[in-house]
Scaffold this active site. Sequence first.
Site, short mmCIF file in Angstrom:
data_model
loop_
_atom_site.label_atom_id
_atom_site.label_comp_id
_atom_site.label_asym_id
_atom_site.label_seq_id
_atom_site.Cartn_x
_atom_site.Cartn_y
_atom_site.Cartn_z
N HIS A 119 0.81 -1.22 0.00
CA HIS A 119 0.00 0.00 0.00
C HIS A 119 0.85 1.27 0.00
O HIS A 119 0.35 2.35 -0.30
CB HIS A 119 -0.98 0.00 1.18
CG HIS A 119 -0.37 0.27 2.52
ND1 HIS A 119 -0.03 -0.72 3.41
CD2 HIS A 119 -0.06 1.44 3.13
CE1 HIS A 119 0.46 -0.18 4.51
NE2 HIS A 119 0.46 1.13 4.37
N ASP A 149 0.43 -7.69 1.63
CA ASP A 149 0.80 -6.27 1.69
C ASP A 149 2.32 -6.10 1.72
O ASP A 149 2.84 -5.21 2.38
CB ASP A 149 0.16 -5.59 2.90
CG ASP A 149 0.07 -4.08 2.72
OD1 ASP A 149 0.32 -3.59 1.59
OD2 ASP A 149 -0.22 -3.37 3.70
N SER A 225 4.64 2.67 7.97
CA SER A 225 4.32 1.51 7.13
C SER A 225 5.51 1.12 6.27
O SER A 225 6.08 1.96 5.57
CB SER A 225 3.12 1.82 6.24
OG SER A 225 1.94 1.92 6.99
#
Length: 467
Positions: A119, A149, A225
């Site tokens: 993402h 992911d 992230s």
Amino acid sequence: MKKFLSLLLVSMLGGALTLGIYKLAFEKEIPLLENQPAQSKFVTASYNPASTAADDVDFTTAADKTVHAVVHVKNMTISRGPSSIMDYFYGSGGQPRAQIGTGSGVIISPDGYIVTNNHVIANATELQVTLNNNRTYRAELVGTDPETDIALIKIDADEDLPYLAFGDSDNSKIGEWVLAVGNPFNLTSTVTAGIISAKARDLNEMDGKFQSFIQTDAAVNPGNSGGALVNTNGDLIGINTAITSQTGSYIGYSFAVPSNIAKKVVDDIMEFGNVQMGTLGIKGQDLGVLSNSEEDYNESQGILIAEVFKKSGADKAGLKPGDIIKKVDHIQINKFSDLTGYLRSKRPNDNVQLTILRDNNTMELPVTLLDNSSYVYTIDEIGISVQEQTKTDKDRFDGQNGVVIYGSNEYNRRLGLDGKLLIGINDDKIKNVDDVKKAVAKAKSYGMMSIVYINEYGERERLVFRE
């Protein structure tokens, strides 16, 4: 006078003798220990005769090994949207606009391979990586796996880069100290500390997506992230991925993809160009969920097998509905995410040792994991996967011929196709997966494909896909 003194002396001797007898006969000797507090039979939670555990932990080595291997990732995407009221009326699409997204990444090799989140780099037209020394490089996307992911990108530098080696996330323990290193708020590498709060955590928020996270209370914020979760030795045990928060900022829980899963995804991308999945081929349910049902189970932890797919590894190994999976290799299985998390680190043709309960007897069965293509077929043209019906499916659809829609892309998932019974493609009736393959081959020359399926109410619906 002499008589009085004699009586006084006798009285004093008698009193001393009486007091001595009382002391010996009725009182126990109580020793006096200076500076020695009384010891309780029960130790309170705050009791600590030595230094606290945190005093013995040194984060400096792990932080020094990590910060220079964690990078800032900038994702530039070009989007078009109406920029004026005339664009809305005439549908011109508006002017292209650049949008910038940011995240973190971890260098995993001296020649510039970097692991991050899917993402973080999704829909990128340009990727830029900034090292901890502020040097900036253009990056290229090598490959990605949206389901876990995880994404792999690469930069070309003039010299060997500092990097982190993957650790063994299966050996991490709840309560173990960890560091989260990333680039939140566009800062250079930032270190926070916490402990592992849980393992194999499934948030159940992303429908159809696999989840088996390491949960930690190390502070993770937007921009973290793709960053590193490391233990006190500086071993990479996870890739920070998500937080759970109503505000979008850290409130005490964050989640990382275990390093064993991330490493396997990276290895697959580099070797095969996509992710190779080894599956058991079962449907099952957590016993912890079933313990509150009307069914009577002696076990409260493990996976109860409900269905075994034909031609799967589980089928060939002799697994049966009603078996309870307790362990896979050295991993204790308490819930389904324990099982799927471990199998995510395996490939087709890998062998695992299952410990199961069957009729209250413990058994060990070797199972060869297979690619689910042996019982699942994906129609890439329309983004759905189908599989043969199980006994439960046949009961649910009253013995109707067809194949079950096993999974679908995000668009079809929003249409609610998962779990429906596919009975026709164009004018061809579908009884099994072989029929699907033949019908798809014919449909490719038509430039369109229509499917007929039965919904949960037993009603037939048709959906048309055009190129």
